[in-house]
Motif scaffolding. Structure first.
Motif, PDB file in Angstrom:
ATOM      1  N   SER A  83       0.843  -1.191   0.000  1.00  0.00           N
ATOM      2  CA  SER A  83       0.000   0.000   0.000  1.00  0.00           C
ATOM      3  C   SER A  83       0.880   1.242   0.000  1.00  0.00           C
ATOM      4  N   ARG A  84       0.336   2.319  -0.509  1.00  0.00           N
ATOM      5  CA  ARG A  84       1.018   3.609  -0.524  1.00  0.00           C
ATOM      6  C   ARG A  84       0.047   4.652   0.000  1.00  0.00           C
ATOM      7  N   ILE A  85       0.563   5.578   0.794  1.00  0.00           N
ATOM      8  CA  ILE A  85      -0.266   6.659   1.318  1.00  0.00           C
ATOM      9  C   ILE A  85      -0.085   7.881   0.428  1.00  0.00           C
ATOM     10  N   PHE A  86      -1.191   8.276  -0.198  1.00  0.00           N
ATOM     11  CA  PHE A  86      -1.204   9.430  -1.093  1.00  0.00           C
ATOM     12  C   PHE A  86      -1.681  10.670  -0.354  1.00  0.00           C
ATOM     13  N   PHE A  87      -1.036  11.784  -0.627  1.00  0.00           N
ATOM     14  CA  PHE A  87      -1.541  13.089  -0.203  1.00  0.00           C
ATOM     15  C   PHE A  87      -2.040  13.767  -1.471  1.00  0.00           C
ATOM     16  N   ILE A  88      -3.306  14.163  -1.474  1.00  0.00           N
ATOM     17  CA  ILE A  88      -3.872  14.801  -2.662  1.00  0.00           C
ATOM     18  C   ILE A  88      -4.309  16.211  -2.303  1.00  0.00           C
ATOM     19  N   ALA A  89      -3.763  17.174  -3.032  1.00  0.00           N
ATOM     20  CA  ALA A  89      -4.181  18.562  -2.874  1.00  0.00           C
ATOM     21  C   ALA A  89      -5.224  18.811  -3.955  1.00  0.00           C
ATOM     22  N   TRP A  90      -6.483  18.835  -3.545  1.00  0.00           N
ATOM     23  CA  TRP A  90      -7.610  18.987  -4.461  1.00  0.00           C
ATOM     24  C   TRP A  90      -7.942  20.473  -4.562  1.00  0.00           C
ATOM     25  N   SER A  91      -7.734  21.029  -5.746  1.00  0.00           N
ATOM     26  CA  SER A  91      -7.956  22.459  -5.956  1.00  0.00           C
ATOM     27  C   SER A  91      -8.641  22.654  -7.306  1.00  0.00           C
ATOM     28  N   PRO A  92      -9.968  22.388  -7.368  1.00  0.00           N
ATOM     29  CA  PRO A  92     -10.659  22.453  -8.662  1.00  0.00           C
ATOM     30  C   PRO A  92     -10.641  23.864  -9.255  1.00  0.00           C
ATOM     31  N   ASP A  93     -10.604  23.915 -10.580  1.00  0.00           N
ATOM     32  CA  ASP A  93     -10.582  25.200 -11.286  1.00  0.00           C
ATOM     33  C   ASP A  93     -11.772  26.074 -10.909  1.00  0.00           C
ATOM     34  N   THR A  94     -12.893  25.446 -10.542  1.00  0.00           N
ATOM     35  CA  THR A  94     -14.119  26.189 -10.248  1.00  0.00           C
ATOM     36  C   THR A  94     -14.167  26.751  -8.825  1.00  0.00           C
ATOM     37  N   SER A  95     -13.169  26.449  -7.999  1.00  0.00           N
ATOM     38  CA  SER A  95     -13.190  26.964  -6.624  1.00  0.00           C
ATOM     39  C   SER A  95     -12.761  28.438  -6.597  1.00  0.00           C
ATOM     40  N   ARG A  96     -13.083  29.100  -5.494  1.00  0.00           N
ATOM     41  CA  ARG A  96     -12.754  30.516  -5.358  1.00  0.00           C
ATOM     42  C   ARG A  96     -11.240  30.742  -5.353  1.00  0.00           C
ATOM     43  N   VAL A  97     -10.800  31.830  -5.945  1.00  0.00           N
ATOM     44  CA  VAL A  97      -9.368  32.143  -6.019  1.00  0.00           C
ATOM     45  C   VAL A  97      -8.780  32.260  -4.615  1.00  0.00           C
ATOM     46  N   ARG A  98      -9.485  32.927  -3.717  1.00  0.00           N
ATOM     47  CA  ARG A  98      -8.989  33.081  -2.342  1.00  0.00           C
ATOM     48  C   ARG A  98      -8.775  31.709  -1.692  1.00  0.00           C
ATOM     49  N   SER A  99      -9.724  30.814  -1.900  1.00  0.00           N
ATOM     50  CA  SER A  99      -9.613  29.471  -1.336  1.00  0.00           C
ATOM     51  C   SER A  99      -8.387  28.746  -1.905  1.00  0.00           C
ATOM     52  N   TYR A 103      -5.240  27.363   0.389  1.00  0.00           N
ATOM     53  CA  TYR A 103      -4.829  25.951   0.375  1.00  0.00           C
ATOM     54  C   TYR A 103      -3.399  25.801  -0.136  1.00  0.00           C
ATOM     55  N   ALA A 104      -3.054  26.538  -1.172  1.00  0.00           N
ATOM     56  CA  ALA A 104      -1.703  26.438  -1.731  1.00  0.00           C
ATOM     57  C   ALA A 104      -0.654  26.916  -0.724  1.00  0.00           C
ATOM     58  N   SER A 105      -0.941  28.018  -0.023  1.00  0.00           N
ATOM     59  CA  SER A 105       0.055  28.559   0.900  1.00  0.00           C
ATOM     60  C   SER A 105       0.160  27.749   2.193  1.00  0.00           C
ATOM     61  N   SER A 106      -0.850  26.955   2.506  1.00  0.00           N
ATOM     62  CA  SER A 106      -0.836  26.167   3.742  1.00  0.00           C
ATOM     63  C   SER A 106      -0.373  24.729   3.528  1.00  0.00           C
ATOM     64  N   LYS A 107      -0.293  24.305   2.277  1.00  0.00           N
ATOM     65  CA  LYS A 107      -0.080  22.893   1.961  1.00  0.00           C
ATOM     66  C   LYS A 107       1.212  22.323   2.540  1.00  0.00           C
ATOM     67  N   ASP A 108       2.334  22.969   2.314  1.00  0.00           N
ATOM     68  CA  ASP A 108       3.614  22.379   2.742  1.00  0.00           C
ATOM     69  C   ASP A 108       3.689  22.205   4.253  1.00  0.00           C
ATOM     70  N   ARG A 109       3.229  23.214   4.974  1.00  0.00           N
ATOM     71  CA  ARG A 109       3.260  23.095   6.432  1.00  0.00           C
ATOM     72  C   ARG A 109       2.325  21.979   6.893  1.00  0.00           C
ATOM     73  N   PHE A 110       1.142  21.906   6.303  1.00  0.00           N
ATOM     74  CA  PHE A 110       0.194  20.862   6.691  1.00  0.00           C
ATOM     75  C   PHE A 110       0.786  19.478   6.420  1.00  0.00           C
ATOM     76  N   LYS A 111       1.394  19.334   5.238  1.00  0.00           N
ATOM     77  CA  LYS A 111       2.003  18.044   4.877  1.00  0.00           C
ATOM     78  C   LYS A 111       3.085  17.634   5.865  1.00  0.00           C
ATOM     79  N   ARG A 112       3.855  18.591   6.339  1.00  0.00           N
ATOM     80  CA  ARG A 112       4.926  18.280   7.303  1.00  0.00           C
ATOM     81  C   ARG A 112       4.362  17.724   8.607  1.00  0.00           C
ATOM     82  N   GLU A 113       3.131  18.102   8.945  1.00  0.00           N
ATOM     83  CA  GLU A 113       2.501  17.601  10.171  1.00  0.00           C
ATOM     84  C   GLU A 113       2.146  16.112  10.053  1.00  0.00           C
TER      85      GLU A 113
END
Length: 139
Positions: A83-99, A103-113
């Motif tokens: 088995s492999r553990i996947f981390f998926i950053a889901w950022s659909p084109d239709t989501s709000r730009v602010r969102s 998510y993009a700016s928080s991703k690396d820190r969250f992944k490190r946790e």
């Protein structure tokens, strides 16, 4: 503690659920959501070990960003179950730009946790995280 770049804290439950998935295989997947008002990442949904990849993808909102962990089982060419553990950053084109930015700016820190992620995927539409993509990344 909040991240200086994005101001997002990571709720303890996020790490706890991930450790349960990694060590005990209690869940098939975990979907995380950023609570903007509380400025923290929380667990939105967990999937039972019996749930499928289709159940997992159906749990992701079509027009909102999320982080997700998926525990993918497969057979090697030597017929060894792995088995492999996947981390998926889901950022659909239709989501709000602010969102998307939060998510993009928080991703690396969250992944490190979450210690133990083996493969990372970035997806903006369902085809970028289809089962064929997942299979191609484990070999």
């Amino acid at each position: 503690m909040a991240n200086a770049a994005s101001g997002m804290a990571v709720h303890d439950e996020c790490k706890l659920k991930f450790l349960e998935l990694k060590a005990k295989r209690t869940y098939r997947f975990i979907i995380y959501k950023i609570e903007e008002k509380q400025k923290q990442v929380i667990v939105e949904k967990v999937g039972e070990p019996t749930e499928t990849y289709e159940d997992f993808t159906a749990s992701l909102p079509a027009d909102e960003c999320r982080y997700a962990i998926y525990d993918f089982d497969f057979m090697t060419q030597e017929n060894v179950p792995k088995s492999r553990i996947f981390f998926i950053a889901w950022s659909p084109d239709t989501s709000r730009v602010r969102s998307k930015m939060i998510y993009a700016s928080s991703k690396d820190r969250f992944k490190r946790e979450l210690d133990g992620i083996q493969i990372e995927l970035q997806a903006t539409d369902p085809t970028e995280m289809g089962l064929d993509v997942i299979r191609s990344r484990v070999n």
